[in-house]
Design a protein around this motif. Structure first.
Motif, PDB file in Angstrom:
ATOM      1  N   THR A 266      33.257  18.178  -9.955  1.00  0.00           N
ATOM      2  CA  THR A 266      32.819  18.816  -8.695  1.00  0.00           C
ATOM      3  C   THR A 266      31.380  18.459  -8.361  1.00  0.00           C
ATOM      4  OG1 THR A 266      34.330  20.660  -9.132  1.00  0.00           O
ATOM      5  CG2 THR A 266      32.596  21.011  -7.484  1.00  0.00           C
ATOM      6  N   ALA A 267      30.530  18.458  -9.376  1.00  0.00           N
ATOM      7  CA  ALA A 267      29.116  18.092  -9.159  1.00  0.00           C
ATOM      8  C   ALA A 267      28.996  16.665  -8.647  1.00  0.00           C
ATOM      9  CB  ALA A 267      28.325  18.271 -10.452  1.00  0.00           C
ATOM     10  N   GLY A 268      29.833  15.777  -9.196  1.00  0.00           N
ATOM     11  CA  GLY A 268      29.818  14.386  -8.729  1.00  0.00           C
ATOM     12  C   GLY A 268      30.219  14.273  -7.275  1.00  0.00           C
ATOM     13  N   VAL A 269      31.242  15.047  -6.899  1.00  0.00           N
ATOM     14  CA  VAL A 269      31.682  15.032  -5.498  1.00  0.00           C
ATOM     15  C   VAL A 269      30.584  15.558  -4.580  1.00  0.00           C
ATOM     16  CG1 VAL A 269      33.335  15.993  -3.853  1.00  0.00           C
ATOM     17  CG2 VAL A 269      34.107  15.221  -6.105  1.00  0.00           C
ATOM     18  N   LEU A 270      29.933  16.655  -4.977  1.00  0.00           N
ATOM     19  CA  LEU A 270      28.846  17.233  -4.167  1.00  0.00           C
ATOM     20  C   LEU A 270      27.658  16.282  -4.065  1.00  0.00           C
ATOM     21  CD1 LEU A 270      28.929  20.927  -5.454  1.00  0.00           C
ATOM     22  CD2 LEU A 270      29.770  20.058  -3.265  1.00  0.00           C
ATOM     23  N   GLU A 271      27.360  15.580  -5.168  1.00  0.00           N
ATOM     24  CA  GLU A 271      26.254  14.620  -5.159  1.00  0.00           C
ATOM     25  C   GLU A 271      26.517  13.497  -4.158  1.00  0.00           C
ATOM     26  OE1 GLU A 271      23.886  11.665  -8.264  1.00  0.00           O
ATOM     27  OE2 GLU A 271      25.373  13.091  -9.020  1.00  0.00           O
TER      28      GLU A 271
ATOM     29  N   ASP B 180      36.136   7.582   1.068  1.00  0.00           N
ATOM     30  CA  ASP B 180      37.190   7.122   0.164  1.00  0.00           C
ATOM     31  C   ASP B 180      36.905   7.538  -1.280  1.00  0.00           C
ATOM     32  OD1 ASP B 180      38.525   5.999   2.253  1.00  0.00           O
ATOM     33  OD2 ASP B 180      37.776   3.952   1.908  1.00  0.00           O
ATOM     34  N   SER B 181      35.623   7.390  -1.681  1.00  0.00           N
ATOM     35  CA  SER B 181      35.248   7.745  -3.052  1.00  0.00           C
ATOM     36  C   SER B 181      35.434   9.240  -3.294  1.00  0.00           C
ATOM     37  CB  SER B 181      33.799   7.339  -3.317  1.00  0.00           C
ATOM     38  OG  SER B 181      33.404   7.706  -4.609  1.00  0.00           O
ATOM     39  N   MET B 182      35.039  10.061  -2.311  1.00  0.00           N
ATOM     40  CA  MET B 182      35.179  11.505  -2.451  1.00  0.00           C
ATOM     41  C   MET B 182      36.654  11.906  -2.514  1.00  0.00           C
ATOM     42  SD  MET B 182      32.249  12.844   0.204  1.00  0.00           S
ATOM     43  CE  MET B 182      32.838  14.520   0.119  1.00  0.00           C
ATOM     44  N   GLU B 183      37.474  11.261  -1.690  1.00  0.00           N
ATOM     45  CA  GLU B 183      38.907  11.593  -1.704  1.00  0.00           C
ATOM     46  C   GLU B 183      39.544  11.232  -3.049  1.00  0.00           C
ATOM     47  OE1 GLU B 183      40.482   9.561   1.657  1.00  0.00           O
ATOM     48  OE2 GLU B 183      39.939  11.166   3.078  1.00  0.00           O
ATOM     49  N   LYS B 184      39.098  10.100  -3.644  1.00  0.00           N
ATOM     50  CA  LYS B 184      39.632   9.720  -4.962  1.00  0.00           C
ATOM     51  C   LYS B 184      39.230  10.755  -6.008  1.00  0.00           C
ATOM     52  CE  LYS B 184      39.715   4.750  -4.096  1.00  0.00           C
ATOM     53  NZ  LYS B 184      39.133   3.432  -4.469  1.00  0.00           N
ATOM     54  N   ASP B 185      37.976  11.200  -5.951  1.00  0.00           N
ATOM     55  CA  ASP B 185      37.517  12.203  -6.919  1.00  0.00           C
ATOM     56  C   ASP B 185      38.279  13.512  -6.757  1.00  0.00           C
ATOM     57  OD1 ASP B 185      35.742  10.397  -7.967  1.00  0.00           O
ATOM     58  OD2 ASP B 185      34.017  11.135  -6.821  1.00  0.00           O
ATOM     59  N   LEU B 186      38.488  13.911  -5.508  1.00  0.00           N
ATOM     60  CA  LEU B 186      39.224  15.149  -5.270  1.00  0.00           C
ATOM     61  C   LEU B 186      40.681  15.027  -5.727  1.00  0.00           C
ATOM     62  CD1 LEU B 186      37.840  16.115  -1.729  1.00  0.00           C
ATOM     63  CD2 LEU B 186      37.411  17.281  -3.892  1.00  0.00           C
ATOM     64  N   ALA B 187      41.230  13.842  -5.554  1.00  0.00           N
ATOM     65  CA  ALA B 187      42.613  13.622  -6.033  1.00  0.00           C
ATOM     66  C   ALA B 187      42.699  13.749  -7.542  1.00  0.00           C
ATOM     67  CB  ALA B 187      43.077  12.239  -5.578  1.00  0.00           C
ATOM     68  N   VAL B 188      41.666  13.259  -8.242  1.00  0.00           N
ATOM     69  CA  VAL B 188      41.624  13.378  -9.701  1.00  0.00           C
ATOM     70  C   VAL B 188      41.563  14.840 -10.107  1.00  0.00           C
ATOM     71  CG1 VAL B 188      40.261  12.902 -11.774  1.00  0.00           C
ATOM     72  CG2 VAL B 188      40.612  11.110 -10.052  1.00  0.00           C
TER      73      VAL B 188
ATOM     74  N   GLY C  15      42.262  27.576 -18.576  1.00  0.00           N
ATOM     75  CA  GLY C  15      41.279  28.648 -18.802  1.00  0.00           C
ATOM     76  C   GLY C  15      40.280  28.333 -19.889  1.00  0.00           C
ATOM     77  N   SER C  16      40.413  27.183 -20.553  1.00  0.00           N
ATOM     78  CA  SER C  16      39.484  26.850 -21.646  1.00  0.00           C
ATOM     79  C   SER C  16      38.125  26.448 -21.111  1.00  0.00           C
ATOM     80  CB  SER C  16      40.070  25.722 -22.495  1.00  0.00           C
ATOM     81  OG  SER C  16      40.137  24.533 -21.716  1.00  0.00           O
ATOM     82  N   SER C  17      37.129  26.616 -21.966  1.00  0.00           N
ATOM     83  CA  SER C  17      35.753  26.259 -21.591  1.00  0.00           C
ATOM     84  C   SER C  17      35.588  24.762 -21.392  1.00  0.00           C
ATOM     85  CB  SER C  17      34.775  26.752 -22.670  1.00  0.00           C
ATOM     86  OG  SER C  17      35.077  26.151 -23.917  1.00  0.00           O
ATOM     87  N   GLU C  18      36.291  23.964 -22.181  1.00  0.00           N
ATOM     88  CA  GLU C  18      36.183  22.503 -22.066  1.00  0.00           C
ATOM     89  C   GLU C  18      36.716  22.029 -20.712  1.00  0.00           C
ATOM     90  OE1 GLU C  18      37.605  18.450 -24.382  1.00  0.00           O
ATOM     91  OE2 GLU C  18      38.037  20.408 -25.251  1.00  0.00           O
ATOM     92  N   PHE C  19      37.821  22.604 -20.262  1.00  0.00           N
ATOM     93  CA  PHE C  19      38.398  22.234 -18.970  1.00  0.00           C
ATOM     94  C   PHE C  19      37.444  22.605 -17.825  1.00  0.00           C
ATOM     95  CE2 PHE C  19      40.962  23.131 -15.225  1.00  0.00           C
ATOM     96  CZ  PHE C  19      41.665  21.948 -15.089  1.00  0.00           C
ATOM     97  N   LYS C  20      36.851  23.790 -17.978  1.00  0.00           N
ATOM     98  CA  LYS C  20      35.892  24.223 -16.950  1.00  0.00           C
ATOM     99  C   LYS C  20      34.707  23.258 -16.850  1.00  0.00           C
ATOM    100  CE  LYS C  20      36.918  29.159 -17.099  1.00  0.00           C
ATOM    101  NZ  LYS C  20      36.395  30.498 -17.399  1.00  0.00           N
ATOM    102  N   LYS C  21      34.233  22.789 -18.022  1.00  0.00           N
ATOM    103  CA  LYS C  21      33.108  21.845 -17.996  1.00  0.00           C
ATOM    104  C   LYS C  21      33.503  20.547 -17.289  1.00  0.00           C
ATOM    105  CE  LYS C  21      30.759  23.458 -22.173  1.00  0.00           C
ATOM    106  NZ  LYS C  21      30.347  23.076 -23.562  1.00  0.00           N
ATOM    107  N   ASP C  22      34.700  20.060 -17.594  1.00  0.00           N
ATOM    108  CA  ASP C  22      35.146  18.823 -16.952  1.00  0.00           C
ATOM    109  C   ASP C  22      35.262  19.006 -15.438  1.00  0.00           C
ATOM    110  OD1 ASP C  22      35.265  17.567 -19.380  1.00  0.00           O
ATOM    111  OD2 ASP C  22      37.420  17.943 -19.670  1.00  0.00           O
TER     112      ASP C  22
END
Length: 459
Positions: free
Chosen positions: A61-66, A27-35, A49-56
């Protein structure tokens, strides 16, 4: 069944826990992916395409993988724990199942019973069997006993330094006083030969102990009793005169020898050979002790007690019935000996005499000229004299002047044989080269325990 149900219930709980954790993380992963999807859809093209968006996006993504990695590790840990717990419980169930089958029929049950008996022998030798302390079935190690049973024949063929002898396995059966314990199966073989050699073990009471002697109270008198009315006083009745009787065990040994060449013959059954040789020697030695032993470093034989009629409150004498004709036995002598025994002891009574005396008894005739001896209708069973079985004992006196050739009585009640649990053997390849000696010992005792239950015919 209850243990199996416990294992299944534990497994079900573990599976449910895995399912609950997986559901939460999913459920937590699905919520993150929805975000992530929402951000991607709502963000202007120039922002994507901005660098700030890429960082976010990388952070999300790192949180989902963790969380995915955490889920995988948690699932693996729970699986390993569930498998280990289930295996431990199954091992316990197997042990309980095996122990529950002790004493049954079949090869498996016999092996398990032997393992249990072998464990008790070792504990008794080490002084670990205690009064009031239940035998711990957890100490029964079938695998170790099997290893010892396999290593013993190799030890009997070779010395302890010989190639192929598993001394680690042999240590399980090491006797603290020297040598190694024979297996219960070999012990039964030895005892079986003893039974064939002497009838005493077959007709007497046999006790097995883990100490050096047996002691128990013996009532040489009877408590008095009487009638009384419902509301009358109960006067004190006479109490029996109780004493203690002690029967010690004495060391008995046999030392058969085998040539080294015969031991090297792979087809030679060393255990069977030794079992029969030792049993034959033990049978002869102990039978003599039970009949005529003087009680010094050996059992006390029933023929060694003085003649005398039993008197309440006394002991130490066996009644001897005098034969009508000195130095011979007759029909009347057997009748007088049988009727001297109280009726209470007649059930289970036996005649005991040597083979030559049996021959004389078989020739006796009644007043009508008919032989009084009755062959037993069952093949291999003893003959019948006056309705009671006749057992042959080579250690009984021959018929003659001032001899005691015949005994009659209930030996189960009258004489007790005491065995110290366990037999051990020690291999000696040095004392009689080229032969190998097998010094085997056991401890046994015996004595009269009821002086009313046995009568002797004296000629």
């Amino acid at each position: 069944m209850a243990d199996i149900e416990d294992v299944l219930e534990t497994a079900q709980r573990e599976i449910k826990a895995i399912g609950d954790n997986v559901a939460k993380l999913k459920d937590s992963m699905e919520k993150d992916l929805a975000v992530v999807r929402k951000l991607a859809e709502d963000a202007p093209k120039n922002v994507i395409g901005s660098s700030e968006f890429k960082k976010d996006m990388e952070a999300i993504t790192a949180g989902v993988l963790e969380k995915h990695d955490a889920l995988a590790k948690q699932v693996k840990a729970i699986e390993e724990k569930a498998l280990k717990d289930a295996q431990d419980r199954m091992d316990q169930l197997e042990k309980k199942f095996n122990r529950g089958r002790l004493g049954g029929g079949g090869d498996v049950e016999t092996e398990l019973k032997d393992a249990r008996d072998f464990t008790r022998i070792g504990m008794a030798a080490r002084g670990e069997l205690k009064v009031g302390v239940p035998f711990n079935e957890e100490k029964v190690d079938v695998a170790s006993f099997d290893a010892y049973k396999s290593a013993l024949p190799m030890y009997l063929r070779r010395d302890k330094d010989g190639q192929g002898v598993d001394m680690k396995a042999m240590s399980v059966g090491s006797d603290p006083e020297g040598g190694y314990f024979v297996t219960p199966a070999m012990g039964r073989m030895i005892t079986g030969v003893v039974f064939e050699t002497s009838p005493m073990r077959d007709i007497c009471n046999v006790e097995t102990i883990s100490t050096d002697s047996i002691e128990y109270p013996r009532d040489d008198d009877e408590a008095s009793a009487g009638w009384v009315g419902e509301q009358e006083d109960r006067p004190e009745t006479g109490a029996p005169k109780a004493g203690m009787q002690r029967i010690p065990v004495h060391e008995m040994y046999a030392m058969p020898k085998v040539s080294q060449k015969l031991l090297e013959d792979a087809s030679f059954d060393i255990e069977n050979y030794l079992g029969r040789k030792i049993g034959d020697k033990f049978g002869r030695v102990e039978a003599t002790g039970f009949v005529s032993g003087n009680g010094v470093k050996k059992p006390r034989g029933f023929l060694t007690y003085a003649s005398g009629t039993y008197v309440a409150g006394s002991s130490g004498k066996l009644e001897q019935v005098a034969a009508g004709t000195g130095g011979n036995v007759g029909w009347d002598d057997f009748i007088n000996t049988m009727t001297a025994l109280k009726e209470y002891y007649l059930s289970g009574a036996n005649w005991l005499m040597q083979r030559a005396t049996v021959g004389k008894a078989m020739l006796l005739k009644d007043g009508s000229g008919k032989y009084i001896w009755q062959p037993n209708q069952q093949a291999g069973k003893p003959g019948i004299l006056l309705g009671y079985e006749v057992r042959q004992a080579a250690d009984m006196d021959a018929v003659g002047a001032s001899k005691l050739p015949v005994a009659f009585g209930n030996f189960k009640m009258g004489y007790t044989i005491v065995d110290r649990i366990g037999m051990s053997t020690l291999r000696d390849p040095f004392s009689a080269k080229p032969f190998v000696l097998f010094y085997t010992r056991k401890r046994v005792g015996g004595d009269v325990t009821n002086f009313e239950a046995i009568k002797i015919l004296a000629t």
